[in-house]
Design a protein around this motif. Structure first.
Motif, PDB file in Angstrom:
ATOM      1  N   SER A   6     -38.119  33.324   0.479  1.00  0.00           N
ATOM      2  CA  SER A   6     -36.923  32.712   1.040  1.00  0.00           C
ATOM      3  C   SER A   6     -36.869  31.246   0.632  1.00  0.00           C
ATOM      4  CB  SER A   6     -36.921  32.835   2.564  1.00  0.00           C
ATOM      5  OG  SER A   6     -38.044  32.177   3.118  1.00  0.00           O
ATOM      6  N   GLY A   7     -35.717  30.618   0.888  1.00  0.00           N
ATOM      7  CA  GLY A   7     -35.596  29.181   0.673  1.00  0.00           C
ATOM      8  C   GLY A   7     -34.780  28.774  -0.523  1.00  0.00           C
ATOM      9  N   GLY A   8     -34.274  29.741  -1.281  1.00  0.00           N
ATOM     10  CA  GLY A   8     -33.461  29.383  -2.432  1.00  0.00           C
ATOM     11  C   GLY A   8     -32.121  28.801  -2.010  1.00  0.00           C
ATOM     12  N   GLY A   9     -31.388  28.303  -2.975  1.00  0.00           N
ATOM     13  CA  GLY A   9     -30.084  27.740  -2.693  1.00  0.00           C
ATOM     14  C   GLY A   9     -29.556  26.978  -3.888  1.00  0.00           C
ATOM     15  N   SER A  16     -34.199  18.535  -4.185  1.00  0.00           N
ATOM     16  CA  SER A  16     -35.420  19.264  -3.839  1.00  0.00           C
ATOM     17  C   SER A  16     -35.092  20.536  -3.069  1.00  0.00           C
ATOM     18  CB  SER A  16     -36.335  18.394  -2.973  1.00  0.00           C
ATOM     19  OG  SER A  16     -36.734  17.224  -3.654  1.00  0.00           O
ATOM     20  N   LEU A  17     -35.973  21.500  -3.195  1.00  0.00           N
ATOM     21  CA  LEU A  17     -35.932  22.727  -2.408  1.00  0.00           C
ATOM     22  C   LEU A  17     -37.368  23.151  -2.130  1.00  0.00           C
ATOM     23  CD1 LEU A  17     -33.216  24.967  -4.163  1.00  0.00           C
ATOM     24  CD2 LEU A  17     -33.069  23.991  -1.863  1.00  0.00           C
ATOM     25  N   ARG A  18     -37.561  23.891  -1.049  1.00  0.00           N
ATOM     26  CA  ARG A  18     -38.873  24.464  -0.762  1.00  0.00           C
ATOM     27  C   ARG A  18     -38.720  25.965  -0.585  1.00  0.00           C
ATOM     28  NH1 ARG A  18     -43.282  23.671   4.096  1.00  0.00           N
ATOM     29  NH2 ARG A  18     -41.751  24.904   5.252  1.00  0.00           N
ATOM     30  N   LEU A  19     -39.449  26.707  -1.381  1.00  0.00           N
ATOM     31  CA  LEU A  19     -39.474  28.159  -1.266  1.00  0.00           C
ATOM     32  C   LEU A  19     -40.676  28.582  -0.433  1.00  0.00           C
ATOM     33  CD1 LEU A  19     -38.702  29.200  -4.956  1.00  0.00           C
ATOM     34  CD2 LEU A  19     -37.108  28.607  -3.128  1.00  0.00           C
ATOM     35  N   SER A  20     -40.497  29.678   0.294  1.00  0.00           N
ATOM     36  CA  SER A  20     -41.581  30.246   1.090  1.00  0.00           C
ATOM     37  C   SER A  20     -41.788  31.697   0.684  1.00  0.00           C
ATOM     38  CB  SER A  20     -41.254  30.185   2.576  1.00  0.00           C
ATOM     39  OG  SER A  20     -41.062  28.859   3.003  1.00  0.00           O
ATOM     40  N   SER A  91     -32.864  29.668 -11.841  1.00  0.00           N
ATOM     41  CA  SER A  91     -33.444  30.986 -12.068  1.00  0.00           C
ATOM     42  C   SER A  91     -33.506  31.743 -10.762  1.00  0.00           C
ATOM     43  CB  SER A  91     -34.883  30.873 -12.601  1.00  0.00           C
ATOM     44  OG  SER A  91     -34.941  30.578 -13.969  1.00  0.00           O
ATOM     45  N   VAL A  92     -33.840  33.008 -10.861  1.00  0.00           N
ATOM     46  CA  VAL A  92     -34.283  33.755  -9.694  1.00  0.00           C
ATOM     47  C   VAL A  92     -35.798  33.573  -9.621  1.00  0.00           C
ATOM     48  CG1 VAL A  92     -34.474  35.989  -8.579  1.00  0.00           C
ATOM     49  CG2 VAL A  92     -32.416  35.413  -9.890  1.00  0.00           C
ATOM     50  N   TYR A  93     -36.277  33.141  -8.465  1.00  0.00           N
ATOM     51  CA  TYR A  93     -37.693  32.887  -8.267  1.00  0.00           C
ATOM     52  C   TYR A  93     -38.320  34.044  -7.495  1.00  0.00           C
ATOM     53  CZ  TYR A  93     -37.352  28.175 -10.095  1.00  0.00           C
ATOM     54  OH  TYR A  93     -37.171  27.090 -10.929  1.00  0.00           O
ATOM     55  N   TYR A  94     -39.464  34.500  -7.989  1.00  0.00           N
ATOM     56  CA  TYR A  94     -40.177  35.619  -7.390  1.00  0.00           C
ATOM     57  C   TYR A  94     -41.588  35.180  -6.985  1.00  0.00           C
ATOM     58  CZ  TYR A  94     -36.634  38.489  -9.729  1.00  0.00           C
ATOM     59  OH  TYR A  94     -35.450  39.052 -10.163  1.00  0.00           O
ATOM     60  N   GLY A 116     -42.341  40.114  -4.359  1.00  0.00           N
ATOM     61  CA  GLY A 116     -41.275  39.995  -3.392  1.00  0.00           C
ATOM     62  C   GLY A 116     -39.928  40.089  -4.090  1.00  0.00           C
ATOM     63  N   LEU A 117     -38.888  40.279  -3.309  1.00  0.00           N
ATOM     64  CA  LEU A 117     -37.551  40.191  -3.871  1.00  0.00           C
ATOM     65  C   LEU A 117     -37.280  38.740  -4.245  1.00  0.00           C
ATOM     66  CD1 LEU A 117     -35.590  42.474  -1.399  1.00  0.00           C
ATOM     67  CD2 LEU A 117     -36.475  43.054  -3.651  1.00  0.00           C
ATOM     68  N   GLY A 118     -36.508  38.523  -5.253  1.00  0.00           N
ATOM     69  CA  GLY A 118     -36.268  37.179  -5.727  1.00  0.00           C
ATOM     70  C   GLY A 118     -35.337  36.383  -4.833  1.00  0.00           C
ATOM     71  N   THR A 119     -35.411  35.081  -5.006  1.00  0.00           N
ATOM     72  CA  THR A 119     -34.502  34.177  -4.330  1.00  0.00           C
ATOM     73  C   THR A 119     -33.885  33.264  -5.391  1.00  0.00           C
ATOM     74  OG1 THR A 119     -34.292  32.574  -2.518  1.00  0.00           O
ATOM     75  CG2 THR A 119     -36.351  32.511  -3.764  1.00  0.00           C
ATOM     76  N   GLN A 120     -32.564  33.123  -5.327  1.00  0.00           N
ATOM     77  CA  GLN A 120     -31.847  32.391  -6.366  1.00  0.00           C
ATOM     78  C   GLN A 120     -31.947  30.878  -6.130  1.00  0.00           C
ATOM     79  OE1 GLN A 120     -29.931  33.548  -9.165  1.00  0.00           O
ATOM     80  NE2 GLN A 120     -29.922  31.359  -9.670  1.00  0.00           N
ATOM     81  N   VAL A 121     -32.273  30.173  -7.197  1.00  0.00           N
ATOM     82  CA  VAL A 121     -32.249  28.705  -7.184  1.00  0.00           C
ATOM     83  C   VAL A 121     -31.272  28.271  -8.263  1.00  0.00           C
ATOM     84  CG1 VAL A 121     -33.551  26.605  -7.660  1.00  0.00           C
ATOM     85  CG2 VAL A 121     -34.596  28.456  -6.319  1.00  0.00           C
ATOM     86  N   THR A 122     -30.269  27.503  -7.860  1.00  0.00           N
ATOM     87  CA  THR A 122     -29.269  27.010  -8.793  1.00  0.00           C
ATOM     88  C   THR A 122     -29.241  25.486  -8.722  1.00  0.00           C
ATOM     89  OG1 THR A 122     -27.921  28.998  -8.501  1.00  0.00           O
ATOM     90  CG2 THR A 122     -26.843  27.075  -9.466  1.00  0.00           C
ATOM     91  N   VAL A 123     -29.398  24.854  -9.876  1.00  0.00           N
ATOM     92  CA  VAL A 123     -29.393  23.394  -9.944  1.00  0.00           C
ATOM     93  C   VAL A 123     -28.190  22.976 -10.777  1.00  0.00           C
ATOM     94  CG1 VAL A 123     -30.685  21.323 -10.534  1.00  0.00           C
ATOM     95  CG2 VAL A 123     -31.903  23.395  -9.846  1.00  0.00           C
TER      96      VAL A 123
END
Length: 125
Positions: A6-9, A16-20, A91-94, A116-123
């Motif tokens: 989780s934590g994408g966006g 900055s972003l923090r993924l968990s 990217s999609v982060y896994y 895990g299922l991926g979470t999308q990060v868009t910059v």
């Protein structure tokens, strides 16, 4: 073992972003917990990994100095703090987990059994 990322966006460049990545359903006595990413049309690539037993970390050159991987033993959770984000980080982060990995094979997604299922990060630029 189930992994929940989780934590994408969406964030502007320089942000900055923090993924968990929380693990449940099992434990490893000594294992690797990593982050990979995959952009459209590209292969999945290594980002960072942490050795659960001693906290040793390894990073891809492209994120070294900007990203930090860490863990919370009590929560069985791994984090990826991403600073100074660039559009090319989109990217999609896994998250992934594996028991024992020899040498530098931790960089290869093929050696990981648990994802895990991926979470999308868009910059945005």
């Amino acid at each position: 073992v189930q992994l929940q990322a989780s934590g994408g966006g969406t964030v502007q460049a320089g942000g900055s972003l923090r993924l968990s990545c929380a693990a449940s359903g099992g434990t490893f006595s000594s294992h690797f917990r990593g982050w990979f990413r995959q952009a459209p049309g590209k292969e999945r690539e290594f980002v960072a990994v942490i050795v659960w037993s001693d906290g040793t970390t390894y990073y891809a050159d492209s994120v070294k100095g900007r990203f930090t991987i860490s863990k919370d033993d009590a929560k069985n959770t791994v984090y990826l703090q991403m600073n100074s984000l660039k559009p090319e980080d989109t990217s999609v982060y896994y998250c992934a987990a594996q028991g024992a990995i020899v040498g530098s094979y931790y960089r290869r997604p093929q050696v990981y059994d648990y994802w895990g299922l991926g979470t999308q990060v868009t910059v945005s630029s």
